[in-house]
Enzyme design. Structure first.
Site, PDB file in Angstrom:
ATOM      1  N   CYS A 258      55.396  40.489  17.062  1.00  0.00           N
ATOM      2  CA  CYS A 258      54.265  39.696  16.568  1.00  0.00           C
ATOM      3  C   CYS A 258      54.237  39.662  15.032  1.00  0.00           C
ATOM      4  O   CYS A 258      55.085  39.032  14.428  1.00  0.00           O
ATOM      5  CB  CYS A 258      52.963  40.227  17.159  1.00  0.00           C
ATOM      6  SG  CYS A 258      51.695  38.960  17.315  1.00  0.00           S
ATOM      7  N   HIS A 343      54.146  39.800  23.315  1.00  0.00           N
ATOM      8  CA  HIS A 343      53.930  41.235  23.505  1.00  0.00           C
ATOM      9  C   HIS A 343      54.655  41.738  24.757  1.00  0.00           C
ATOM     10  O   HIS A 343      54.125  41.639  25.868  1.00  0.00           O
ATOM     11  CB  HIS A 343      52.437  41.537  23.623  1.00  0.00           C
ATOM     12  CG  HIS A 343      51.716  41.454  22.318  1.00  0.00           C
ATOM     13  ND1 HIS A 343      51.525  42.550  21.504  1.00  0.00           N
ATOM     14  CD2 HIS A 343      51.159  40.409  21.661  1.00  0.00           C
ATOM     15  CE1 HIS A 343      50.878  42.196  20.415  1.00  0.00           C
ATOM     16  NE2 HIS A 343      50.654  40.897  20.484  1.00  0.00           N
ATOM     17  N   GLU A 345      55.096  44.748  25.724  1.00  0.00           N
ATOM     18  CA  GLU A 345      54.406  45.881  26.369  1.00  0.00           C
ATOM     19  C   GLU A 345      53.418  45.370  27.406  1.00  0.00           C
ATOM     20  O   GLU A 345      53.073  46.090  28.346  1.00  0.00           O
ATOM     21  CB  GLU A 345      53.710  46.743  25.327  1.00  0.00           C
ATOM     22  CG  GLU A 345      52.418  46.203  24.760  1.00  0.00           C
ATOM     23  CD  GLU A 345      52.616  45.102  23.749  1.00  0.00           C
ATOM     24  OE1 GLU A 345      51.598  44.502  23.331  1.00  0.00           O
ATOM     25  OE2 GLU A 345      53.771  44.824  23.361  1.00  0.00           O
TER      26      GLU A 345
END
Length: 372
Positions: A258, A343, A345
């Site tokens: 990001c 993202h 994760e």
């Protein structure tokens, strides 16, 4: 609903749009860039994502709060959003594992919010007119004053916010594995730390701003990670590029997510741009150009790498958004680095992209001469 408070509240946009609803959370006035998230679940993880610092969060899913809150779901030490807008607020929750209800959580974290808003209408308005600032208030109900306040609110372009959400000093997060990673915290999420620790990385997490060259030289990490975070990447780059360039000079593997992705691009002279609306949700399709596979990704960003500024001698595009063609991933040619705009994760959200952490570990293992 008659059993619950029905105190009036107003949301006013900088273009003069005004909507009336009812107060939730803390009584007061707040403002920021109005954005929306299309996720159906995971509101607590969204509220505590540091990348949302300074923004008003409008949830498109109508029912918010129905499963309460749990401390274990926090992505950071506190709620990061500047305010909350929902269609239908749940004062009670049905999850027996919850620590409490969302109203108590918002009050404890001093978050001003509004419910009873036609969020579909406001989302269509933003999609048409572009992202803009807004103000929510349950204490000031003069429409003209609130519109004026929204117009005068600080614009996100040029705003440096990473130093508002970073940790105050370096910290070590231990693992049972053999690898050492220097992570720079521009608003790092707990689930990112967890994914690296699970893969055998001991992290030395550094604040966003500061001169840590001597400590980095002494610690001698096997790789570097640059985190997500809020604000304008150009403003953050004024100090953060020192750390990125230090990492590049070591020749060690680098991974950015990001804001970290944007900073790595800026370090190579590739500019970023403010998006008309931005990407925020858990269902964005991204094509991996290496494999041809499509990943369903979680995203949260209002800036992106400018495709017109790409230099093919410095980077290779590895991922692209299938909705609008936005650049979602880069592989760097002048140093061992990779980065993604979304993202991996994925908390909340799908797990399609967690392989990227494994790829980063493979790069580290190759650098240490270990079998991949």
């Amino acid at each position: 609903m008659s059993l619950y408070p029905r105190d009036k509240a107003i949301i006013a946009l900088s273009d003069g749009t005004v909507e009336h609803g009812f107060a939730i959370g803390k009584k007061g006035t707040t403002g920021g860039e109005l954005c929306f998230n299309t996720s159906m679940v995971g509101y607590q993880e969204i509220f505590t994502d540091p990348s949302y610092y300074g923004q008003l969060m409008m949830m498109t899913y109508p029912h918010i709060g129905n499963y309460g809150t749990m401390n274990r779901d926090n992505e950071a030490r506190k709620v990061m959003i500047a305010g909350l807008i929902v269609r239908s607020f749940s004062w009670e929750h049905s999850n027996q594992q919850a620590d409490g209800n969302l109203q108590e959580y918002l009050e404890r974290n001093e978050v001003v919010g509004i419910t009873g808003i036609d969020t579909r209408k406001l989302v269509r308005h933003i999609r048409s007119k572009g992202v803009m600032n807004a103000v929510i208030s349950s204490t000031e109900l003069d429409e003209d004053k609130l519109v004026k306040k929204a117009k005068n609110w600080d614009d996100m372009v040029g705003l440096e916010l990473a130093t508002e959400v970073t940790r105050p000093e370096p910290q070590t997060v231990h693992s049972d594995g053999p690898f050492k990673v220097a992570a720079f915290d521009y608003g790092i999420k707990q689930s990112i730390i967890d994914n690296l620790v699970e893969r055998g990385c001991t992290l030395r997490v550094f604040p966003a701003k500061g001169n840590f060259k001597e400590e980095l030289d002494q610690w001698n990490p096997d790789g570097f990670f640059f985190s997500n975070g809020p604000g304008d990447p150009d403003a953050t780059a004024e100090y953060a590029l020192d750390a990125v360039n230090y990492a590049k000079r070591t020749g060690k593997p680098i991974f950015g997510i990001c804001l970290g992705h944007q900073l790595m691009a800026l370090s190579e002279g590739i500019q970023t741009t403010k998006m008309y609306v931005g990407h925020r949700g858990a269902n964005h399709p991204v094509k991996n150009l290496d494999t041809g596979l499509v990943e369903i990704t979680t995203q949260n960003h209002g800036f992106a790498v400018d495709e017109e500024a790409l230099d093919e001698s410095k980077v290779e595009v590895t991922h692209k958004n299938l909705n609008d063609g936005t650049i979602e991933g880069l592989r760097f040619k002048n140093f061992p680095g990779m980065s993604v705009q979304y993202h991996p994760e994925a908390s909340p959200g799908p797990h399609d992209s967690r392989y990227l952490f494994d790829q980063f570990l493979d790069m580290i293992k190759e650098g240490k001469g270990e079998p991949v």
